[in-house]
Design a protein around this motif. Structure first.
Motif, PDB file in Angstrom:
ATOM      1  N   ALA A   6       0.834  -1.208   0.000  1.00 17.81           N
ATOM      2  CA  ALA A   6       0.000   0.000   0.000  1.00 17.81           C
ATOM      3  C   ALA A   6       0.862   1.248   0.000  1.00 17.81           C
ATOM      4  O   ALA A   6       0.574   2.213  -0.716  1.00 17.81           O
ATOM      5  N   GLY A   7       1.932   1.231   0.788  1.00 20.60           N
ATOM      6  CA  GLY A   7       2.818   2.385   0.857  1.00 20.60           C
ATOM      7  C   GLY A   7       3.601   2.597  -0.426  1.00 20.60           C
ATOM      8  O   GLY A   7       3.767   3.731  -0.886  1.00 20.60           O
ATOM      9  N   VAL A   8       4.076   1.517  -1.014  1.00 22.73           N
ATOM     10  CA  VAL A   8       4.866   1.613  -2.240  1.00 22.73           C
ATOM     11  C   VAL A   8       4.009   2.109  -3.397  1.00 22.73           C
ATOM     12  O   VAL A   8       4.411   2.986  -4.167  1.00 22.73           O
ATOM     13  N   ASP A   9       2.798   1.543  -3.512  1.00 21.42           N
ATOM     14  CA  ASP A   9       1.915   1.909  -4.631  1.00 21.42           C
ATOM     15  C   ASP A   9       1.008   3.089  -4.314  1.00 21.42           C
ATOM     16  O   ASP A   9       0.296   3.567  -5.193  1.00 21.42           O
ATOM     17  N   ASP A  10       1.019   3.543  -3.059  1.00 21.30           N
ATOM     18  CA  ASP A  10       0.133   4.627  -2.636  1.00 21.30           C
ATOM     19  C   ASP A  10      -1.304   4.316  -3.036  1.00 21.30           C
ATOM     20  O   ASP A  10      -2.018   5.139  -3.596  1.00 21.30           O
ATOM     21  N   ASP A  11      -1.714   3.059  -2.725  1.00 25.11           N
ATOM     22  CA  ASP A  11      -2.998   2.538  -3.187  1.00 25.11           C
ATOM     23  C   ASP A  11      -3.863   2.160  -1.987  1.00 25.11           C
ATOM     24  O   ASP A  11      -3.539   1.234  -1.248  1.00 25.11           O
ATOM     25  N   LEU A  12      -4.947   2.881  -1.817  1.00 21.21           N
ATOM     26  CA  LEU A  12      -5.855   2.642  -0.700  1.00 21.21           C
ATOM     27  C   LEU A  12      -6.417   1.222  -0.706  1.00 21.21           C
ATOM     28  O   LEU A  12      -6.652   0.635   0.336  1.00 21.21           O
ATOM     29  N   ARG A  13      -6.608   0.651  -1.881  1.00 19.46           N
ATOM     30  CA  ARG A  13      -7.162  -0.707  -1.976  1.00 19.46           C
ATOM     31  C   ARG A  13      -6.236  -1.757  -1.359  1.00 19.46           C
ATOM     32  O   ARG A  13      -6.689  -2.851  -1.041  1.00 19.46           O
ATOM     33  N   LEU A  14      -4.967  -1.430  -1.187  1.00 18.54           N
ATOM     34  CA  LEU A  14      -4.003  -2.366  -0.610  1.00 18.54           C
ATOM     35  C   LEU A  14      -3.800  -2.130   0.886  1.00 18.54           C
ATOM     36  O   LEU A  14      -2.966  -2.777   1.508  1.00 18.54           O
TER      37      LEU A  14
END
Length: 71
Positions: free
Chosen positions: A33-41
């Motif tokens: 989630a942190g690497v991709d800056d993706d809330l879904r993760l």
């Protein structure tokens, strides 16, 4: 989280809601989630809060250990 609940060993502790502070530690890998800056993760912290709130505010327990187990 600061919540109101009716918990305690003695009957008088169950009469009026009293403040309870709950710390929840989630053990999981949030690096994607942190690497991709993706809330879904990530984790839906609102759902975590609501689950804990439901347990603390809707049921009475005699022991703090029982609240912890329910959470």
């Amino acid at each position: 989280m600061r919540l109101q609940g009716r918990h305690g060993y003695y009957d008088h502790e169950l009469l009026e809601p009293q403040p309870f502070e709950v710390d929840v530690e989630l053990v999981l890998n949030l690096q994607p989630a942190g690497v991709d800056d993706d809330l879904r993760l990530s984790v839906d912290y609102g759902k975590v809060y609501e689950a804990v709130r439901q347990i603390v505010e809707s049921t009475s327990y005699r022991l703090l250990e029982a609240i912890a187990e329910a959470i």
